[in-house]
Every structure is written in structure tokens, then in C-alpha cells.
Design an enzyme around this catalytic site. Structure first.
Site, PDB file in Angstrom:
ATOM      1  N   GLY A 129     -63.622  49.607 -79.740  1.00 47.27           N
ATOM      2  CA  GLY A 129     -62.256  49.135 -80.000  1.00 47.27           C
ATOM      3  C   GLY A 129     -62.061  48.625 -81.419  1.00 47.27           C
ATOM      4  NE  ARG A 156     -42.547  52.954 -77.071  1.00 50.38           N
ATOM      5  CZ  ARG A 156     -42.903  52.800 -78.326  1.00 50.38           C
ATOM      6  NH1 ARG A 156     -44.116  53.124 -78.723  1.00 50.38           N
ATOM      7  NH2 ARG A 156     -42.043  52.325 -79.207  1.00 50.38           N
ATOM      8  NE  ARG A 157     -47.966  56.032 -72.595  1.00 49.60           N
ATOM      9  CZ  ARG A 157     -47.829  55.927 -73.919  1.00 49.60           C
ATOM     10  NH1 ARG A 157     -48.656  55.164 -74.616  1.00 49.60           N
ATOM     11  NH2 ARG A 157     -46.869  56.548 -74.567  1.00 49.60           N
ATOM     12  CB  VAL A 198     -54.639  44.317 -80.356  1.00 52.75           C
ATOM     13  CG1 VAL A 198     -54.138  42.978 -80.862  1.00 52.75           C
ATOM     14  CG2 VAL A 198     -55.649  44.913 -81.331  1.00 52.75           C
ATOM     15  CE  LYS A 257     -54.575  47.190 -89.407  1.00 47.23           C
ATOM     16  NZ  LYS A 257     -55.630  46.959 -88.504  1.00 47.23           N
ATOM     17  CE  LYS A 272     -57.492  45.283 -91.883  1.00 45.42           C
ATOM     18  NZ  LYS A 272     -58.732  45.755 -91.248  1.00 45.42           N
TER      19      LYS A 272
HETATM   20  N1  HSE Z   1     -59.447  49.212 -87.598  1.00 44.07           N
HETATM   21  C1  HSE Z   1     -59.492  47.921 -88.188  1.00 44.07           C
HETATM   22  C2  HSE Z   1     -60.910  47.690 -88.715  1.00 44.07           C
HETATM   23  C3  HSE Z   1     -59.109  46.901 -87.170  1.00 44.07           C
HETATM   24  O1  HSE Z   1     -61.825  48.421 -88.336  1.00 44.07           O
HETATM   25  O2  HSE Z   1     -61.099  46.771 -89.495  1.00 44.07           O
HETATM   26  C4  HSE Z   1     -58.887  45.518 -87.721  1.00 44.07           C
HETATM   27  O3  HSE Z   1     -57.827  45.494 -88.624  1.00 44.07           O
END
Ligand code: HSE
Length: 416
Positions: A178, A40-41, A15, A97, A196
Site C-alpha cells: 500500500g 463510489r463503491r 488511506v 500532494k 512534495k
Molecule cells: N506513493 C507515495 C510514496 C505515498 O510512496 O511515498 C505517500 O505519499
């Protein structure tokens, strides 16, 4: 007028690097200056160039910046980082969240006390606009219900399963793209969607953060066969998180549902999130868009940066008051119709036993299907019930589990 903002980014994963790329891409973002990064890396997918990098993310707070963007995820270190940033006089933007769900009450109160802003558009549905819209644009409305497909990963998996892809393959693809959390069990077991809907319930119905315990269930038990049986009645399977006004109480729940294939939510596939909102002045309307991934999340984060750059004197959002917090209605007292899937011994009298258990629990059957055969002399029996209480269904499930002729049972609630 937009004020220049000096930014410190904490975290350097999917992100954060997505945000970095988008901020550098568009000339529209010239007033948004990244001063430093807390990482951190290194991350091989993105080179921060000349930007200063701190290995201790907390050092970001000491820089001359206006806003800390918290993208480290998790709850406890994120809570400490956000509190320290606010106490040091910095605004905070987060996509996290989990930390808002667990510590939102405390952190939003702290931001208010300090006359600073804690913004979190990307925490729900990534960049699909919902947080500032609920907080600001619906200010004249009484919200009565929010039904959300709020997890992009689960919608990606379910809509691929519907097209014949296996759960495991679809999950791997969601990780590669991702969409999934660093710990994907939070997506799969319904917790991410629960966080959420907890945040939306807080903005729309003034519930607490952390919310009291409520029913959370994931998609682990959904199989290809469920899609096949659902399809016979033009239904599909989605993961839904719902909050609803119920007198002085509220309903709050996060679980898979059978839903009309041709409904506005039922028709959304892939990583899309959909949020259906009912209000007194607008009636019912739907917001839908990409709900996970680096581009969509960057869109939500930049929308908060832009809001912040325009609101130096007054808050870009109206926060929940956290007083007169409504109680959550007990899940057992809610009414649903159910899809019930049973695997039973293929012998005379078993169907009569199944009917007897339904009848003893005052559950009226709407439809029943028994047409396939499994290995080892087992047959699947699928029942659709009329509207009943959750407590009745739980009692029937207990009764099924006590019969030696009934090997397996599961339910999916039907959402109207
Ligand atoms: N892992 C979450 C999803 C990312 O798939 O909705 C977004 O909050």
C-alpha cells in the site's frame, strides 16, 4: 481544550479505510466523530458499519459536518471538491500532494478568504511531521535548504535493489504494502517527490503552487550494476528532491543521486522518508520516519484533526504569501560531480575517444573504472567527474550519443 469535530470522509481506498480504522481504535479520538463517508463503491477490506455512505462524494459536503477529509486523489475532481467544501463553510484536510502542487495557491487563498482551514500534514512524508513544523515551529528561522527523500515507494525499491532484489519484485511488494500511488509511474518517475518538494518549497521559500517547471527525473534507469560501482566508493543510490535558496532565485529539483552510504539520508532504508533541513538558527537537522502506507498517513491526518479541534479561533498553520515569488534557477547552470556509465565497443582507442570527449567539454575526470565485460563485445566504462556545470555534462552526453563505438550512456548526479 479539544472541540468536538464532525467529519465527512471523501474516498474509501487504502488511506481512507486506514484512517477509519485508526479513528475507531483509540479512545483518544473520542471527540472526532465520523458522520458520513463518500465512496463510489464498497471496499472489501473495511466495513463502515452504521456510518452513512454517499455514492456521490459531493453529497458529503451537504451533511452537518465541520470538516471534509479529501482522500480521492487526482487533481481536477479533488480541486472541485475542496473548493465546494470551502465555499460551503467546511474546513478541509487532504493528503493529496498533486492537487496542492497544481492548485495550492488558489485553494489556500480561498481557505483564507473564507476564514477556514485547509490542512495537509499527510501530503508530504505521510505522518512523519514536517508541514506544521515548517509552518509553525520554524517560524523564527530562515530556511536555506531542504533535501528530502520524499517517496517511500522509490526508497523501498532502491534499498531492496541494493540488497539484490530486482526492480520489478520490489515494486510489486511496494504496491502490495500500500505504499505506491494508484498509478505507480508517479512514484517511479519522480513526479510524486517533485509535488512534495514543491509544497515544502512553498512553505519554506515562498515559491508558487503550481511551481514553475523544474528538473524531474525518476529511478527507471537505475540498475544493479550502478549499486555495485557506487559501493566501491562507499556510496549508495537514493532519490532526492531538493530546494535551496540561491540569491534571489531558488533551486528546485527531483532526481536520483549517489550519496555517502553512511550519511544521515544515505542510511535510511525501506519505506522511510528523510528530510534534512538547514536553517540560520538551528543549523542542519534531520527528520525521518515512515513516508507512506495506511498507518503513517492516518497519523498525519489525525494530527490535522487534532490541530483543528484545538484551533477554532485561529489558524493551526501559517500559509505562504504567494507574493514576491522567487524564480527557479535554470538547472543547466547548477554544479554537480557525476557518475557516468558508458557501454562501449571493446577495442583499442575507445577509451581515448571517451577521454577526448570529456576533455573537449572541459570535464576533469576524478576516477575511471573498466573491469567487467558484457555480451556482444561490449564493456562498461564508469567515470566519476570533478565538479562541473550540468550544461557541460549534457553536451558531453550528446557527444557520446553521436559515436558509433559508444552504445549507451547515462549519468547519476553525486550529492554532497
Ligand atoms: N506513493 C507515495 C510514496 C505515498 O510512496 O511515498 C505517500 O505519499
Amino acid at each position: 481544550m479539544n472541540h468536538n469535530l464532525k467529519i465527512g470522509i471523501c474516498g474509501w481506498g487504502n488511506v481512507a479505510t486506514g484512517l477509519f480504522e485508526q479513528l475507531n481504535k483509540s479512545p483518544k479520538n473520542q471527540s472526532l466523530e465520523i458522520v458520513c463517508i463518500g465512496a463510489r463503491r464498497d471496499n472489501p477490506i473495511c466495513d463502515p458499519g452504521e456510518i452513512k455512505v454517499h455514492r456521490d462524494i459531493f453529497d458529503v459536503i451537504d451533511e452537518e459536518i465541520d470538516v471534509v477529509i479529501e482522500l480521492i486523489g487526482g487533481t481536477e475532481t479533488a480541486r472541485e471538491l475542496i473548493s465546494k467544501a470551502l465555499n460551503a463553510g467546511k474546513h478541509v484536510i487532504t493528503a493529496n500532494k498533486a492537487v496542492l502542487y497544481e492548485h495550492g495557491n488558489e485553494l489556500l487563498k480561498l481557505a483564507n478568504q473564507k476564514n477556514l482551514y485547509l490542512l495537509f500534514e499527510a501530503a508530504v512524508a505521510a505522518g512523519t511531521p514536517i508541514i506544521k513544523m515548517l509552518s509553525n515551529d520554524l517560524g523564527a528561522n530562515q530556511v536555506s535548504k531542504i533535501s528530502g527523500m520524499l517517496n517511500g515507494t522509490t526508497n523501498y525499491i532502491l534499498s531492496n535493489m541494493e540488497n539484490g532484489v530486482s526492480f520489478e519484485v520490489a515494486l510489486e511488494e511496494a504496491k502490495d504494502r500500500g505504499y505506491a500511488e494508484p498509478d505507480p509511474s508517479l512514484d517511479i518517475n519522480g513526479t510524486d517527490a517533485a509535488h512534495k518538494i514543491g509544497i515544502l518549497a512553498s512553505l519554506a521559500l515562498n515559491s508558487n503552487l503550481p511551481a514553475d517547471k523544474f528538473h524531474i527525473e525518476g529511478i527507471e534507469n537505475i540498475s544493479a550494476a550502478d549499486f555495485k560501482y557506487a559501493d566501491e566508493f562507499d556510496l549508495t543510490i537514493k532519490h532526492l528532491a531538493v530546494t535551496k535558496k540561491a540569491g534571489a532565485q531558488i533551486e528546485l529539483r527531483s532526481h536520483p543521486v549517489l550519496i555517502d552510504k553512511n550519511s544521515s539520508l544515505g542510511g535510511l532504508s525501506g519505506v522511510r522518508n528523510g528530510i534534512q533541513i538547514n536553517t540560520d538558527l538551528l543549523g542542519e537537522f534531520l527528520i525521518a520516519g515512515s513516508g507512506a502506507g495506511r498507518e503513517s498517513t492516518a497519523s498525519g491526518l489525525i494530527s490535522d484533526l487534532i490541530a483543528l479541534s484545538k484551533h477554532v479561533e485561529s489558524s493551526p498553520m501559517n500559509y505562504p504569501e504567494f507574493k514576491d515569488i522567487p524564480q527557479i534557477k535554470p538547472f543547466e547552470s547548477l554544479d554537480f560531480s557525476y557518475y557516468v556509465y558508458l557501454e562501449v565497443q571493446d577495442q583499442a582507442g575507445v577509451l581515448a575517444l571517451v577521454s577526448q570527449i570529456f576533455s573537449e567539454n572541459q570535464i576533469s575526470i576524478d576516477k575511471i573504472l573498466q573491469k567487467d565485460h558484457l555480451a556482444d563485445g561490449k564493456v562498461p566504462v564508469v567515470v566519476f567527474t570533478d565538479l562541473i556545470k550540468e550544461s557541460q555534462m549534457q553536451k558531453a552526453l550528446k557527444n557520446f550519443s553521436e559515436q558509433s563505438e559508444i552504445y549507451f550512456s547515462k549519468i547519476i548526479r553525486i550529492e554532497n
